[in-house]
Each structure stands twice: as C-alpha cells, then as structure tokens.
Design a protein around this motif. Structure first.
Motif, PDB file in Angstrom:
ATOM      1  N   SER A 111      39.787  38.801  30.353  1.00 23.96           N
ATOM      2  CA  SER A 111      40.791  37.883  29.811  1.00 23.96           C
ATOM      3  C   SER A 111      42.174  38.186  30.367  1.00 23.96           C
ATOM      4  CB  SER A 111      40.797  37.950  28.278  1.00 23.96           C
ATOM      5  OG  SER A 111      41.315  39.193  27.809  1.00 23.96           O
ATOM      6  N   ILE A 112      42.457  39.468  30.637  1.00 22.94           N
ATOM      7  CA  ILE A 112      43.733  39.837  31.254  1.00 22.94           C
ATOM      8  C   ILE A 112      43.851  39.185  32.627  1.00 22.94           C
ATOM      9  CG2 ILE A 112      44.990  41.752  32.326  1.00 22.94           C
ATOM     10  CD1 ILE A 112      44.113  43.505  30.020  1.00 22.94           C
ATOM     11  N   LEU A 113      42.785  39.268  33.421  1.00 18.88           N
ATOM     12  CA  LEU A 113      42.827  38.696  34.772  1.00 18.88           C
ATOM     13  C   LEU A 113      42.922  37.179  34.730  1.00 18.88           C
ATOM     14  CD1 LEU A 113      40.222  40.906  36.672  1.00 18.88           C
ATOM     15  CD2 LEU A 113      42.721  41.075  36.699  1.00 18.88           C
ATOM     16  N   VAL A 114      42.227  36.534  33.798  1.00 15.18           N
ATOM     17  CA  VAL A 114      42.299  35.072  33.700  1.00 15.18           C
ATOM     18  C   VAL A 114      43.722  34.628  33.396  1.00 15.18           C
ATOM     19  CG1 VAL A 114      41.586  33.101  32.295  1.00 15.18           C
ATOM     20  CG2 VAL A 114      39.876  34.726  33.118  1.00 15.18           C
ATOM     21  N   ARG A 115      44.404  35.368  32.536  1.00 17.61           N
ATOM     22  CA  ARG A 115      45.788  35.005  32.196  1.00 17.61           C
ATOM     23  C   ARG A 115      46.752  35.349  33.329  1.00 17.61           C
ATOM     24  NH1 ARG A 115      47.354  35.850  25.890  1.00 17.61           N
ATOM     25  NH2 ARG A 115      45.515  34.910  24.950  1.00 17.61           N
ATOM     26  N   SER A 141      28.205  34.240  40.647  1.00 16.01           N
ATOM     27  CA  SER A 141      28.413  35.490  41.380  1.00 16.01           C
ATOM     28  C   SER A 141      29.752  36.127  41.026  1.00 16.01           C
ATOM     29  CB  SER A 141      28.352  35.239  42.886  1.00 16.01           C
ATOM     30  OG  SER A 141      27.069  34.781  43.273  1.00 16.01           O
ATOM     31  N   THR A 142      30.680  35.311  40.506  1.00 21.85           N
ATOM     32  CA  THR A 142      31.979  35.864  40.117  1.00 21.85           C
ATOM     33  C   THR A 142      31.829  36.890  39.002  1.00 21.85           C
ATOM     34  OG1 THR A 142      33.030  33.779  40.732  1.00 21.85           O
ATOM     35  CG2 THR A 142      34.298  35.271  39.341  1.00 21.85           C
ATOM     36  N   ALA A 148      45.683  33.861  49.916  1.00 22.39           N
ATOM     37  CA  ALA A 148      46.995  33.261  49.643  1.00 22.39           C
ATOM     38  C   ALA A 148      47.191  33.048  48.144  1.00 22.39           C
ATOM     39  CB  ALA A 148      47.132  31.945  50.393  1.00 22.39           C
ATOM     40  N   LEU A 149      46.143  32.575  47.469  1.00 22.71           N
ATOM     41  CA  LEU A 149      46.244  32.402  46.015  1.00 22.71           C
ATOM     42  C   LEU A 149      46.433  33.743  45.322  1.00 22.71           C
ATOM     43  CD1 LEU A 149      43.447  29.738  45.381  1.00 22.71           C
ATOM     44  CD2 LEU A 149      45.916  29.395  45.153  1.00 22.71           C
ATOM     45  N   LEU A 150      45.773  34.766  45.831  1.00 22.07           N
ATOM     46  CA  LEU A 150      45.936  36.107  45.283  1.00 22.07           C
ATOM     47  C   LEU A 150      47.399  36.534  45.384  1.00 22.07           C
ATOM     48  CD1 LEU A 150      43.898  38.268  44.209  1.00 22.07           C
ATOM     49  CD2 LEU A 150      43.892  39.217  46.511  1.00 22.07           C
ATOM     50  N   LEU A 199      41.233  33.289  39.914  1.00 24.87           N
ATOM     51  CA  LEU A 199      39.957  33.299  39.206  1.00 24.87           C
ATOM     52  C   LEU A 199      39.299  31.927  39.219  1.00 24.87           C
ATOM     53  CD1 LEU A 199      38.505  35.683  37.735  1.00 24.87           C
ATOM     54  CD2 LEU A 199      40.860  36.139  38.381  1.00 24.87           C
ATOM     55  N   ARG A 200      40.084  30.867  39.107  1.00 24.35           N
ATOM     56  CA  ARG A 200      39.477  29.524  39.147  1.00 24.35           C
ATOM     57  C   ARG A 200      38.868  29.248  40.518  1.00 24.35           C
ATOM     58  NH1 ARG A 200      41.736  24.193  36.214  1.00 24.35           N
ATOM     59  NH2 ARG A 200      40.940  25.476  34.536  1.00 24.35           N
ATOM     60  N   TYR A 201      39.568  29.635  41.571  1.00 19.31           N
ATOM     61  CA  TYR A 201      39.043  29.439  42.920  1.00 19.31           C
ATOM     62  C   TYR A 201      37.743  30.227  43.094  1.00 19.31           C
ATOM     63  CZ  TYR A 201      39.102  29.157  48.064  1.00 19.31           C
ATOM     64  OH  TYR A 201      38.785  28.917  49.380  1.00 19.31           O
ATOM     65  N   LEU A 202      37.728  31.467  42.657  1.00 21.11           N
ATOM     66  CA  LEU A 202      36.515  32.275  42.775  1.00 21.11           C
ATOM     67  C   LEU A 202      35.342  31.647  42.029  1.00 21.11           C
ATOM     68  CD1 LEU A 202      37.830  35.942  42.393  1.00 21.11           C
ATOM     69  CD2 LEU A 202      36.463  35.074  44.292  1.00 21.11           C
TER      70      LEU A 202
END
Length: 480
Positions: free
Chosen positions: A350-354, A370-371, A411-413, A360-363
């Motif tokens: 949840s920390i990473l999603v926020r 697999s994510t 780039a998103l990262l 995370l959406r792209y992954l």
C-alpha cells in the motif's frame, strides 16, 4: 512522587485528512484529536536519521480547536531497539507545541535494532522483557519530557510457557516505571477472540488507576483470526463491554476511536455520527463505580527457561520480513507468522501504491499477476524501510538491479520518485521520457496501456515545488 492525574479530555479520534469533513460538519462533537507525528516525518536513514518533520502540518494541527494527544508510532518500546535521541527531540517539540498532557507509544517490537519486520509484533514477556521495556520507557519519558503511557498490544501468537501472563507483564512494567496505560480494548478483544487471554482476566491483572486512555476500533476476520484492522464500526459486544469497563477507571483522561483513512472515507456520515455518539455514551460512564479492589497479586512464578529477547526478536523479524516461519523456532506460531507476513507485505504494498501510483499501474497493466510475484521477491530481498520515500527508493533500486530496461517504465519510476524527492529536497526535479508522455498519462488515467507509444524525440519534464520550501522541514540539530 505523586501519581500523575490525567486531565479529563473527553472523546476523540486519530486525526487524518479524511476526518476533516466531519470536523467541519460537527465542529464540537470531538473533544480531543490524537496525533501520530511520525506520519508527518521524513528520514535519510530509517534507524539513524537525520529525521525531519513537516512543520506546516503541525502548525495546522495546533490551530484546530480540539485538545491534542501525541501518540508515537515510530519507537515501540518493548524491544531491544532503543528510542533514538533525535526522534525523541522531535517528539518533545511536537508534544510541547500541541500541549499534549502525556505521550503514548506501543508496548511492542518492530524488529531488531537495525532491521524492521514491517509490522508490530508482541514482545517477549519475561523478566528480561520487563527490564528492557522499563529501560526504554525511562529513556522515552526523559526524552519527551512528558508522562508516558504504554499501549496494550494485539498478539496473534499464543503465549509461551516461559512467558508471564499479558496483564502481569503490563503491571510489572508499570510498577517498575510509574508509567500509565493506554488500554486498547479492541486489541484485548482480538486477543480474546483469537484464544490468547480473556479480557476480564487481563483487566484483573493490571492497576486500573493507571489507565489514562482507551482506544476503541473495528476489525475483521482474516485467515481464522480477528484482526485489529481499524476498519469500521466497533463490534456491538465490544461497545457493551466498554460501557462496563470504563466505570472502574477513575483516572481515565481520554477515549479515542481508531479508523484508517481509507475506511473512514468510505464510512457513511450517519455511521460515523452513530460511532461518535456511542463514544460519548461510553465516556459519560467513566469512573462512576470505582472499585478499591487491587489488581490480582503478582505471585512469583517458577523460572522457566526461555530465549533471550534479542534472539526472539531476530527470529520473529526475519520470519515476518521474509515470510519464512522456519526462521522462528516455535512451530506452533507458523500460522500466526504467515498472517503477520501477509499483513506486513500488504502494508508495504500500500505504501508503494500511494508513493508510486503510475509505476505500479504500468506494471500491473503490462505484467498482470506477475506483478504480485515481483513484489513478493522484493519484499523477501529487501527489509522494510519504515518511511515512504525510502521504501520507494528501495523498490526502484531493486527493479533496476533486476535488469528492468523498459524505457517508459524507467521514466515513470523517475517521475514518481521526483515527487518524493521534491518533498525532501525542496527543489525542482527534471525527468526525461523517451518521447511525448501525454499519450501514456492519458491511457494510465483510464487504466489501460496505449497501443503505440512515440519513439522520440526525448522529452524533459520539470517538476516544481508547490506551496512549500525546504525551510518548512525541521530537523533535530543533534542528528546532523
């Protein structure tokens, strides 16, 4: 020295931005707001700092009309990790600014001195455990300059033969230190429902006049356990029990309800109104039938050999962090350890999603299920970093180390990390994309990947600080 008499503050809730609409709609319904300072802190290192607070947020909290209580959530005092002087200095500053009569912290462990489990775990309830907690409480109280209350925790482990009963452990610590008790009744409710100890037995073992504060909450079932998930209205039977318990608490100063912001946002206004009204009804019964009966006498028990606290913490921490119950040499705890690991990984996810929503959406759109496997490998390989920006940086470093070479994902990262770096550094950030990112952003906004992404020319996006500067962050000078 005279015992601390808790001022009668009244009813309240843990503050989050999701509570603001209620405070605007019913500005006088709550008497007190409980503040969790570390949720508004940053750190360069999760254990050694320096640590920084976002000062404007605390200025805003100070202006709210309700009384304030400071509830620390970053230095649990049940284990061998000692309270950090720099964190204590910031906590003292917050307590002084908000005029908090006492400061509370969890009687739990969060890992070892230099590794985090990712979730609060029960301390080892032995004679050594009492002395460790007492040492930490004395250091904590000296650092914050306020009376300290210890929060009674939830424990999904069964108590071991070499451990003292839960209430006796709390009573011994109070006797050693003179601290108060934050009686989390929903935690006790969980422990009873999960077969660890009856609530009445626990209460019979503790000094009720040391209870300065109560926490109530709602929970839910998961994997055969009742969880302290702060997920909605309190159970009906817990509310009824609370009405009885508070009558015997002569020194009760506050009654606070806990609910996570994601659940509060989904709670219907009438449900929240009912909960607050119920809190008021419970509070009005506080101390009306004080009993002079002392807690059950602490009878010396025959010494039963048990592990050292440091060994217990090390095994439990690795078992939860790495989702490997065999790291903890008590097979009966395997089911509980799997639950702790699941909860810890859910929290880290949840920390990473926020913190990294576009990444995370792209992954998820690119790799599907697999994510989840990728996140599982990350959680096993990298210990929790406690602060959101540090966890995000750790995930980015892991992805790159695993050979990720998708230029748009990279780039998103960088884009997601740039927002976090602005908060810490207070200066503009430059992000490079392999082409015009408009198509990608528009597609991600509707949860899809574009059929085609532009192949150059390279774009640069500059992100600027908005509404704050680096001067808004205060650090403890001793930590620098």
């Amino acid at each position: 020295m005279a015992a601390f008499q808790a001022p009668k503050l009244g009813i309240g809730m843990i503050f989050s931005t999701a509570l603001k609409p209620f405070l605007q709609r019913r500005p006088t319904a709550l008497d007190v707001l409980e503040i969790e300072p570390q949720t508004l802190w940053l750190a360069d290192d999760p254990f050694d700092g320096p640590f920084y607070e976002f000062t404007p947020a605390f200025d805003m909290l100070a202006e709210l009309p309700q009384k304030k209580l400071v509830h620390s959530v970053g230095m649990p005092i049940g284990g061998t990790r000692r309270p950090h002087p720099a964190q204590l200095s910031l906590l003292r500053r917050v307590a002084e600014r908000l005029d908090s009569p006492w400061v509370s912290e969890h009687l739990s462990i969060a890992g070892t001195p230099h590794k985090a489990a990712g979730f609060l775990l029960p301390p080892l309830q032995t004679d050594e455990g009492v002395q460790i907690a007492a040492r930490n409480i004395r250091a904590f109280a000296g650092g914050v300059g306020r009376p300290v209350a210890i929060e009674t925790g939830v424990a999904y482990f069964a108590r071991k033969a070499f451990e003292m009963p839960d209430g006796e452990f709390v009573a011994r610590i109070c006797e050693e230190t003179g601290c108060g008790i934050l009686l989390d009744l929903h935690n006790l409710y969980c422990n009873e429902r999960n077969g660890r100890i009856r609530m009445q037995d626990f209460l019979a073992q503790i000094p009720l006049d040391r209870v300065w504060e109560i926490h109530l909450a709602g929970g839910q079932e998961m994997d055969g356990y009742w969880l302290d998930s702060h997920s909605g209205e309190m159970p009906v039977d817990l509310a009824a029990f609370s009405r009885e318990v508070v009558q015997s608490l002569p020194n009760l100063g506050a009654l606070n309800f806990e609910i996570y912001d994601t659940f509060l946002e989904r709670m219907a206004p009438e449900e929240l109104d009912d909960t607050v009204n119920e809190l008021r009804e419970i509070w009005d019964r506080a101390g009306i039938s004080r009993s002079d009966a002392p807690p059950a006498a602490l009878v010396p028990r025959p010494a039963t050999p048990g592990p050292a606290s440091a060994d217990w913490e090390d095994g439990a921490t690795r078992a939860v962090w790495q989702a490997d119950p065999e790291q903890h040499p008590w097979p009966d705890d395997a089911k509980a350890l799997r639950l702790y690991a699941k909860l810890a990984r859910s929290f880290r996810g949840s920390i990473l999603v926020r913190a990294m929503p576009r990444t995370l959406r792209y992954l998820l759109l690119r790799d599907g299920n697999s994510t989840e496997t990728l996140l599982g490998r990350f959680h096993t390989a990298r210990d929790p970093r406690l602060f959101t920006p540090l966890e995000a940086e750790s995930f980015a470093d892991y992805l790159i180390g695993e050979g990720e070479d998708d230029p748009w994902l990279l780039a998103l990262l960088g884009y997601d990390l740039a927002f976090l770096r602005i908060v810490r550094q207070g200066k503009a950030q430059l992000v490079r994309f392999p082409g015009d990112p408009t198509t990608l952003f528009e597609a991600l906004a509707v949860a899809r990947l574009p059929a085609n992404l532009p192949d150059g020319p390279e774009w640069e996006v500059e992100l600027l600080p908005d509404g704050f500067t680096l001067a808004d962050f205060t650090s403890d000078a001793a930590a620098l």
